[in-house]
Design a protein around this motif. Sequence first.
Motif, PDB file in Angstrom:
ATOM      1  N   VAL A 291       0.993  -1.083  -0.204  1.00 38.17           N
ATOM      2  CA  VAL A 291       0.007   0.132   0.096  1.00 38.17           C
ATOM      3  C   VAL A 291       0.783   1.122   0.049  1.00 38.17           C
ATOM      4  O   VAL A 291       1.828   1.141   0.855  1.00 38.17           O
ATOM      5  CB  VAL A 291      -0.835   0.066   1.182  1.00 38.17           C
ATOM      6  CG1 VAL A 291      -1.705   1.090   1.255  1.00 38.17           C
ATOM      7  CG2 VAL A 291      -1.680  -1.269   1.205  1.00 38.17           C
ATOM      8  N   LEU A 294      -2.118   5.913   0.407  1.00 40.40           N
ATOM      9  CA  LEU A 294      -3.378   5.627   0.137  1.00 40.40           C
ATOM     10  C   LEU A 294      -4.401   6.630   1.094  1.00 40.40           C
ATOM     11  O   LEU A 294      -4.077   6.605   2.417  1.00 40.40           O
ATOM     12  CB  LEU A 294      -3.650   4.446   0.585  1.00 40.40           C
ATOM     13  CG  LEU A 294      -5.282   3.841   0.602  1.00 40.40           C
ATOM     14  CD1 LEU A 294      -5.482   2.268  -0.306  1.00 40.40           C
ATOM     15  CD2 LEU A 294      -5.923   3.692   1.940  1.00 40.40           C
ATOM     16  N   ILE A 498      -9.073  -1.027  -5.101  1.00 47.39           N
ATOM     17  CA  ILE A 498      -7.417  -0.355  -4.829  1.00 47.39           C
ATOM     18  C   ILE A 498      -6.797  -0.879  -5.987  1.00 47.39           C
ATOM     19  O   ILE A 498      -6.729  -2.235  -6.445  1.00 47.39           O
ATOM     20  CB  ILE A 498      -7.235  -1.217  -3.523  1.00 47.39           C
ATOM     21  CG1 ILE A 498      -7.972  -0.874  -2.323  1.00 47.39           C
ATOM     22  CG2 ILE A 498      -5.721  -0.815  -3.238  1.00 47.39           C
ATOM     23  CD1 ILE A 498      -8.387   0.370  -2.009  1.00 47.39           C
ATOM     24  N   LYS A 502      -3.069   2.290  -4.159  1.00 47.54           N
ATOM     25  CA  LYS A 502      -4.324   3.503  -3.958  1.00 47.54           C
ATOM     26  C   LYS A 502      -5.496   3.114  -4.066  1.00 47.54           C
ATOM     27  O   LYS A 502      -5.937   2.330  -5.030  1.00 47.54           O
ATOM     28  CB  LYS A 502      -3.583   4.618  -4.667  1.00 47.54           C
ATOM     29  CG  LYS A 502      -2.067   4.976  -4.443  1.00 47.54           C
ATOM     30  CD  LYS A 502      -2.075   6.203  -5.591  1.00 47.54           C
ATOM     31  CE  LYS A 502      -0.217   6.657  -5.168  1.00 47.54           C
ATOM     32  NZ  LYS A 502       0.201   7.680  -5.988  1.00 47.54           N
ATOM     33  N   VAL A 503      -6.497   4.231  -3.809  1.00 48.27           N
ATOM     34  CA  VAL A 503      -7.830   4.040  -4.068  1.00 48.27           C
ATOM     35  C   VAL A 503      -8.060   4.570  -5.402  1.00 48.27           C
ATOM     36  O   VAL A 503      -8.003   5.724  -5.733  1.00 48.27           O
ATOM     37  CB  VAL A 503      -8.691   4.984  -3.110  1.00 48.27           C
ATOM     38  CG1 VAL A 503     -10.288   4.822  -3.811  1.00 48.27           C
ATOM     39  CG2 VAL A 503      -8.463   4.472  -1.702  1.00 48.27           C
TER      40      VAL A 503
END
Length: 528
Positions: A291, A294, A498, A502-503
């Motif tokens: 991740v 984020l 995701i 990231k979103v």
Amino acid sequence: MEEILLKIENLSKSFGENTVLKDVNLELKAGEILGLVGENGAGKSTLMKIIFGMDVIKETGGYNGKIYFDGKEVNFLSPFDALEAGIGMVHQEFSLIPGFEVNENIVLNRESTKKSMTEILLGNDLNRIDKNQNLERATKAISKLGIDMTGKEQINEMSVAYKQFTEIAREIEREKTKLLVLDEPTAVLTEEEAKILLSTMKKLSEKGIAIIFITHRLDEIMKVSDKVTVLRDGNLINTVATKSTNVNEITEWMIGRKVNLSSGDKKKDDLVKENILEIKNLWVDMPGETVKDLTLEIRKGEILGLGGMAGQGKIGIANGIMGLCKAGGEVLYKSESLVLNNPKEPLNKGIFFVSEDRKGVGLLLDESIERNIAYPTMEIKKQFFKKLFGLFNVIDDKSVTDNAKKYIEKLEIKCMNEKQKVLELSGGNQQKVCMAKAFTMEPELLFVSEPTRGIDIGAKQLVLDTLKEYNKEKGTTIVVTSSEIEELRSICDRIAIINEGKVEGILPPTADILEFGKLMVGVKEGEK
């Protein structure tokens, strides 16, 4: 006429007074793909353990009936005998060595070796492992899966999905394999990854390798198998050509009732806009699920879904926030900063996590069902205790037992009783125990990763309905991470996809499935 590779005659098996298989008869031809389905506890795993010569079968009195493989009657005393005969198996729970690299696991016990010049000159019989050759063999097997792995990754640093790919690559690499048993191989994979695996299965079958494919995803059975066998309560209900049946018919054979997996009534649109969790610039160091930077807001009282392809970071979010993987950035819980990298911090504040890795993180396998369910609440909330002589805290065994009985009934956990050890349960029922632990904690915020992994079609709806019920009745905020978009669409208020850590975007569950697919592969809104 095609040759029968595997023939099972009147196979029965009991564990004590509990009969788990009753007069099962089955035939499988070379190159045939058999879809094996049934609810958790139907006998699927026991049947595979018998075929593969697992120690637990011999240790519990063996079995009745006969098994013929490749024209000979067999009774394998160990998995090594089965491997030698040409049977490979990918278990639902992993059998990898954590400290080894991917390539080392793939060629384990079959390593390529070479002699050094010194050994040749001295006439030494000892050979050294040829690391380059082993890596080459491993990467060749990995390439058949169409995934991005070098073969040099450390097993203990990989996500569950990539551990699964490693298991499958290991069996593909065996040259002698005539029969491949796959126990829930797609349970932790996204739909796209599952397509890759199904394609690989077809290629293997074309080369003459027979496959027994155990899965709860009936659509996969319809796509890839030549025939389907249904077990229910240890009985073989039916074996039919896949093309002559359908999902509804198979479901009725499995559970004896009609099942509705549609999303049903959608949640209210007037969700409380107050945020319970604010994630800002979060990074998580979870190999295979990294991740990075984020940002996401989670609303109080909602069910938020986290979806996306494996390896894109969705699994890493909860693991980072819960302190199971190194993480950085800012996380605000109820407007107060949440200390990262300390697993006790979120637990003490009312946040709980049902991990995707139920055996590695979720369960005390050698303990009873009732103790597993109560343990986190005992540790964190100091509940399930009573005073002895008004002075000392001792475990209140009655309340522990009563709590377990409640969830055994509510979640339909198939077991002998609440005293049974968790390691003796089927994978799906172990998952239900994990859910019962979470519900017993009564958290304000619950992270659930792959909640229906390894759970049959009937129990899947039960678990999802229970999550919705807790959300509705107790106001529990729930964040569900799942590889199945349809699962998320059936219970979530919003779904965040995701991609690359990231979103990528957030959609309502009513959005077109194509829009979810675009976000998964990084296609922005308006692009084609």
